[in-house]
Design a protein around this motif. Structure first.
Motif, PDB file in Angstrom:
ATOM      1  N   SER A 481      -8.058   0.610   4.962  1.00 55.11           N
ATOM      2  CA  SER A 481      -8.063   1.045   3.564  1.00 55.11           C
ATOM      3  C   SER A 481      -8.073   2.559   3.424  1.00 55.11           C
ATOM      4  O   SER A 481      -7.694   3.092   2.367  1.00 55.11           O
ATOM      5  N   ASN A 482      -8.475   3.281   4.448  1.00 52.19           N
ATOM      6  CA  ASN A 482      -8.522   4.740   4.376  1.00 52.19           C
ATOM      7  C   ASN A 482      -7.136   5.369   4.264  1.00 52.19           C
ATOM      8  O   ASN A 482      -7.012   6.540   3.906  1.00 52.19           O
ATOM      9  N   GLU A 483      -6.101   4.602   4.575  1.00 52.80           N
ATOM     10  CA  GLU A 483      -4.743   5.116   4.477  1.00 52.80           C
ATOM     11  C   GLU A 483      -4.219   5.082   3.043  1.00 52.80           C
ATOM     12  O   GLU A 483      -3.154   5.627   2.749  1.00 52.80           O
ATOM     13  N   PHE A 484      -4.971   4.441   2.138  1.00 53.70           N
ATOM     14  CA  PHE A 484      -4.493   4.209   0.777  1.00 53.70           C
ATOM     15  C   PHE A 484      -5.489   4.762  -0.242  1.00 53.70           C
ATOM     16  O   PHE A 484      -6.635   5.057   0.072  1.00 53.70           O
ATOM     17  N   ALA A 505      -1.476   2.995  -3.539  1.00 52.57           N
ATOM     18  CA  ALA A 505      -0.391   3.321  -2.616  1.00 52.57           C
ATOM     19  C   ALA A 505      -0.939   4.164  -1.472  1.00 52.57           C
ATOM     20  O   ALA A 505      -2.115   4.570  -1.484  1.00 52.57           O
ATOM     21  N   ARG A 506      -0.105   4.441  -0.483  1.00 49.31           N
ATOM     22  CA  ARG A 506      -0.503   5.323   0.617  1.00 49.31           C
ATOM     23  C   ARG A 506      -0.811   6.718   0.080  1.00 49.31           C
ATOM     24  O   ARG A 506      -0.194   7.186  -0.873  1.00 49.31           O
ATOM     25  N   LYS A 507      -1.748   7.379   0.741  1.00 53.73           N
ATOM     26  CA  LYS A 507      -2.148   8.708   0.295  1.00 53.73           C
ATOM     27  C   LYS A 507      -1.013   9.712   0.428  1.00 53.73           C
ATOM     28  O   LYS A 507      -0.937  10.673  -0.348  1.00 53.73           O
ATOM     29  N   ASN A 545       5.110  -0.779   2.976  1.00 58.18           N
ATOM     30  CA  ASN A 545       4.826   0.562   2.439  1.00 58.18           C
ATOM     31  C   ASN A 545       4.981   0.556   0.922  1.00 58.18           C
ATOM     32  O   ASN A 545       5.598   1.441   0.331  1.00 58.18           O
ATOM     33  N   GLY A 546       4.395  -0.469   0.317  1.00 54.05           N
ATOM     34  CA  GLY A 546       4.607  -0.703  -1.102  1.00 54.05           C
ATOM     35  C   GLY A 546       3.653   0.039  -2.007  1.00 54.05           C
ATOM     36  O   GLY A 546       2.656   0.637  -1.574  1.00 54.05           O
ATOM     37  N   VAL A 547       3.979  -0.021  -3.281  1.00 53.70           N
ATOM     38  CA  VAL A 547       3.140   0.500  -4.355  1.00 53.70           C
ATOM     39  C   VAL A 547       2.694  -0.695  -5.192  1.00 53.70           C
ATOM     40  O   VAL A 547       3.528  -1.486  -5.644  1.00 53.70           O
TER      41      VAL A 547
END
Length: 752
Positions: A481-484, A505-507, A545-547
Motif C-alpha cells: 500500500s505504500n506505493e499508492f 493511484a500510484r504515488k 497500474n490503474g486508477v
C-alpha cells in the motif's frame, strides 16, 4: 443495538426503446450503422459481432399514457422456459469465448486469488460467557464463527461453519442473533444467493436438554428481509415472513412473483411454525414491510413500518413484565406517517432513545417518554452543523457512541446519558468505520477502520480505562500500500453542485491520460459509499497500474437526507449527471482518457451504468453493469421491486412514468450512437433484482448495435444471487472475467 431502519438496495432491468429522443418507444423504425473507433478491440472483431439470435416479438406493444411501448423480449421474463435457458447458454458461451482469449487469464486468476488469500475477521462480540468472532482463512467459500472465553482466542473452537452445509459452498449465513443471555443462537441460512432463508436455533451452551453446538428441531421457512429478535425470556423470537410462493412463480431464488403481504410473527421455541403467533399484518397495504427489534431490557417490541426507501412509521408495544409476549400485542403509534426516518436505539424504563431525521436532514438523537407521549420528541443530541450522523448505540450502561461522517470520512464521538453531553472524540485514523460490537452492560466497544489501501483494523475502546487500543490488523500479501495514495477531490456537476470523489493511484502516476481507470458509483437509497478495501480493486491498482475513482454522487447518504433527495424520484437525473461529470473530470485532469476509462456499478449502481452508456457513451471505453435495474417501467412487478417505488417512483402513475421513461436503460438504447464495450453480469438465483433486467437489455443492445465496434455481452452466473453470501471462488471467477473483458476491450497492459 443500532437503530433498525430497513433499507433495501436494488437494481432493475430495461424495456425496449429505440428512438433517439425517448418520446416514441416503438421499435418499428430502421437502424443506421455508424462509424466508431475500436478503442483497442482486436481487428478480428471490429466489423461485426456474432451475437446469438434472439426472437423479437414485434407484436408485444403496449399503449401507456398515449405512448406505444414495445417490449419484444418480454418472453425473457420467464426464467424457466426452454427459450430463456437457451438464450442464457448462448450468451454465456459467447462471453466465455471472448474472455477466454485473454492472454494473461491464468496469471490474472492466480494473482487475484493470491490477493484474496489473506486472513480476515470481524470485530469480536460478547454473548454470555463467550466472545465470538467471524473469520475466513483466505479462500474459504464462507466465513466461520469461532468462540473463546478469552479475547486472546488462544483456545478457540469452531461454533458455526456454513461450509459444512453445502459441498459447493453456496449455503450462506444470511442472518443470526443470540438470545439475551447468549444461551441460544438463532440463525438463517440461504442457498445459491437467494433472499429466501430458513431460520433455526442452536444451543450455545448445554440448555433445554440440548448440548452445546446442537440444533433444536425448530425450523421456520419462507422468511425474507428479517432479523430474529429474541424476547428477554428467551422463549422465542420475532421474524418477518411472506406467503409461500406458488409453483407457477418458480422455486426459491428463481421466482419472479411479487413479494407482498409481509407478516410479523412470534415463534416459540419447541413448537411448529404452524402454531406461531401472528403479531402484525396489513392486508389493506400489501406493500408494507415490517422490521422488528426488542429493547435490551426486554420491555418494548419496536416495529418500523416502511414502504421501502429511508422513511418509516414507528410503532412500539409493551411486553409482559417477565419479558414474554402478551396474548394480544397492543401497539402504540409513535410516528404514524411516512415523513422521515426513525430508529429506536434502546430504552431506559419508559424512555426511548431514537435516531431520526425529522426536522434534521443530517440526523439527531431524541428521547420519547412512553408515559408522557404528549411531550413528543425531545432533543438529546441535536443535529450537527455540518456532519452527518450515520450510526448510534448505547454500551457500558450510559455511554452513547455516535458515528459521524465528516466529508465522507468517519469520526466517533462518545456521549454520556442521561444528559447527552459529549465526553470526547476517539482518536482514529482517516477512513471509514463499521463492525460496531457492544452490549448495554459491557464496558467495551469494538469497531473496525478501513480505507481503499488498508483492510480492516479492529479497535477496542475500554470505558473503564478510557483507552483505545488496536485489537487486530489485517495484512494482505502481494500488495504494498505504500506505493499508492488516496486523494479526495471535488467535481463540479452540471448544476454547479460540488461532488466529492476519492481517487487512488500510484504515488508516481503521470497525468498524461494514458492510465487505465475504473470509476465506481451507486447513488441511491441513502446508501453511503465510504472508503473501503477491496481485493479486486487492489488487484486493478497493482497489476494494471490503474486508477481507482469512487464518486459520492447524489442519491446516496454521504451528506444526509438532502443529498439523498437530490438524486431520487424526479431528481434521479442528478445522479447520472454527477457520475458523468466525474468521468469528465478524470479525463480533463489527465488521470485517464475516455478510451481507457471503465465504469462499474451494481444493483442501483447497475442502473447508473446502464443510463450513462445511453446518455454519454463517448465518455467511456468500457462499462461493467452488475445485477442492474434496467427496465424502469416494469421493475415493480417482480419480487420485492415494488418497494423501490419510494426511491424511483411508480411507473403506473403518469407523472412518474414520464421521467422514468426518459432514463430507463432498456427504453433508451440508441441505434445512432456507438457504445463502449459493455458487459452485463447477473445471476440465475438473484431474486431481488431479477436477472430478466439484464437479459432484456443485452438482447436489445445486441439487436440495436450489432455492428458496434466494441462488444456488447452478457454473463450469467450459476447458483448465485444478488451478491450476499456469494462463495469466494465465485467472486474471484466473476472478477477474472470482468478484468479479462476490460483488458481485451481496452488493450490494457499486464503488470507482473
Amino acid at each position: 443495538m443500532p437503530p433498525r431502519l430497513l433499507l433495501l438496495t436494488v437494481c432493475l432491468s430495461l424495456s425496449n426503446v429505440l428512438s433517439a429522443n425517448g418520446r416514441t418507444v416503438s421499435d418499428r423504425g430502421s437502424f443506421q450503422s455508424v462509424s466508431h473507433s475500436a478503442k483497442g478491440v482486436s481487428a478480428a472483431h471490429k466489423a461485426q459481432w456474432d451475437y446469438p439470435p434472439a426472437y423479437r416479438n414485434t407484436s408485444s406493444v403496449e399503449v401507456l399514457y398515449g405512448r406505444e411501448v414495445a417490449d419484444p423480449y418480454r418472453w425473457l421474463e420467464n426464467p424457466d422456459s426452454e427459450e430463456t435457458k437457451e438464450f442464457i447458454t448462448a450468451q454465456n458461451k459467447l462471453t466465455a469465448s471472448y474472455t477466454g482469449q485473454y492472454k494473461y487469464r491464468k496469471e490474472a486468476k492466480a494473482a487475484l486469488t493470491n490477493m484474496h488469500n489473506y486472513k480476515r475477521q470481524s470485530s469480536p462480540a460478547r454473548h454470555g460467557e463467550y466472545y465470538y468472532i467471524t473469520r475466513n482463512s483466505g479462500l474459504q467459500a464462507q466465513s466461520v464463527i469461532y468462540r473463546d472465553r478469552s479475547l486472546s482466542f488462544e483456545k478457540q473452537d469452531v461454533f458455526f461453519d456454513p461450509n459444512q452445509l453445502s459441498r459447493e459452498g453456496t449455503a450462506a449465513l444470511a442472518t443470526s442473533s443470540f438470545s439475551t443471555t447468549g444461551r441460544l443462537f438463532g440463525y438463517g441460512t440461504s442457498y445459491n444467493g437467494s433472499d429466501w432463508m430458513t431460520l433455526r436455533v442452536r444451543c450455545a451452551v448445554n440448555f433445554l436438554q440440548c448440548r452445546s453446538g446442537e440444533d433444536l428441531a425448530d425450523e421456520v421457512r419462507w422468511v425474507k428481509f428479517s432479523r430474529m429478535s429474541w424476547t428477554s425470556d428467551e422463549r422465542g423470537f420475532f421474524y418477518t415472513r411472506y406467503p409461500e410462493p406458488s409453483t407457477e412463480q418458480g422455486g426459491p431464488g428463481t421466482d419472479t412473483g411479487g413479494n407482498t403481504n409481509a407478516m410479523l410473527y412470534y415463534h416459540r421455541i419447541g413448537t411448529p411454525q404452524s402454531e406461531d403467533q401472528l403479531i402484525l399484518q396489513d392486508p389493506e397495504h400489501p406493500n408494507y414491510l415490517f422490521a422488528s427489534d426488542v429493547t435490551s431490557d426486554g420491555r418494548w417490541l419496536v416495529v418500523t413500518v416502511s414502504r421501502g426507501g429511508a422513511i418509516n412509521k414507528l410503532w412500539v408495544a409493551p411486553m409482559n413484565q417477565d419479558g414474554s409476549v402478551p396474548e394480544r400485542v397492543e401497539f402504540r403509534s409513535i410516528v404514524d406517517d411516512f415523513s422521515a426516518a426513525h430508529g429506536v436505539i434502546d430504552s431506559d424504563d419508559s424512555l426511548l432513545y431514537i435516531m431520526t431525521n425529522a426536522g434534521a436532514p443530517r440526523y439527531k438523537i431524541v428521547t420519547y417518554d412512553m408515559n408522557s407521549p404528549e411531550a413528543g420528541f425531545v432533543d438529546l443530541v441535536p443535529q450537527h452543523a455540518t456532519n452527518v450522523l450515520k450510526d448510534a448505540g448505547i454500551f457500558a450502561d450510559n455511554r452513547l457512541y455516535l458515528h459521524y461522517l465528516q466529508d465522507v470520512k468517519s469520526i466517533l464521538n462518545i456521549h454520556v446519558l442521561p444528559t447527552g453531553q459529549k465526553l470526547r472524540q476517539l482518536p482514529t485514523p482517516v477512513g471509514s468505520m463499521s463492525g460496531f460490537r457492544y452490549k448495554r452492560r459491557n464496558h467495551e466497544l469494538f469497531f473496525q477502520m478501513s480505507s481503499y489501501l488498508a483492510p480492516a483494523i479492529t479497535y477496542r475502546y475500554d470505558v473503564s480505562q478510557d483507552t483505545v487500543s488496536e485489537f487486530h490488523t489485517t495484512v494482505v500479501s502481494g500488495f504494498n500500500s505504500n506505493e499508492f495514495e488516496t486523494k479526495q477531490v471535488l467535481v463540479r456537476s452540471n448544476d454547479g453542485t460540488q461532488i466529492p470523489m476519492f481517487i487512488t493511484a500510484r504515488k508516481d502516476i503521470k497525468l498524461d491520460g494514458s492510465n487505465p481507470a475504473l470509476l465506481y458509483g451507486y447513488g441511491g437509497f441513502s446508501i453511503s459509499l465510504l472508503p473501503n478495501f477491496s481485493s479486486s480493486w487492489a488487484f486493478f491498482l497493482r497489476h494494471y497500474n490503474g486508477v481507482l475513482a469512487v464518486a459520492n454522487i447524489r442519491g446516496g447518504g454521504e451528506y444526509g437526507e438532502l443529498w439523498h433527495g437530490g438524486g431520487m424520484l424526479t431528481q434521479k437525473q442528478n445522479s447520472f449527471d454527477d457520475f458523468q461529470s466525474a468521468a469528465k473530470y478524470l479525463s480533463s485532469q489527465g488521470y485517464t482518457r475516455p478510451a481507457r476509462l471503465t465504469i462499474n456499478g451494481g444493483s442501483n449502481g447497475g442502473l447508473l451504468v446502464g443510463a450513462s452508456i445511453n446518455q454519454a457513451p463517448e465518455l467511456f471505453g468500457c462499462a461493467l453493469a452488475d445485477v442492474g435495474v434496467m427496465d424502469m417501467l416494469r421493475f415493480h412487478k417482480f419480487t420485492i421491486g415494488h418497494v423501490w417505488t419510494a426511491e424511483y417512483g411508480n411507473p403506473d402513475n403518469e407523472e412518474d412514468f414520464e421521467y422514468l421513461l426518459d432514463y430507463s436503460p432498456l427504453h433508451n438504447v440508441r441505434a445512432d450512437r456507438a457504445y463502449p464495450a459493455v458487459l452485463l453480469t447477473t445471476n440465475d438465483h438473484d431474486d431481488r433484482v431479477v436477472p430478466l433486467h439484464s437479459y432484456k437489455l443485452a438482447a436489445q443492445l445486441q439487436y440495436a448495435r450489432r455492428d458496434n465496434a466494441s462488444p456488447l455481452m452478457l454473463r450469467v452466473g450459476v447458483n448465485a444471487g444478488h451478491g450476499a453470501g456469494k462463495p469466494t471462488e465465485k467472486l474471484i471467477e466473476e472478477w477474472v472475467n470482468k478484468f479479462a473483458f476490460m483488458a481485451l476491450s481496452l488493450n490494457l497492459s499486464w503488470a507482473l
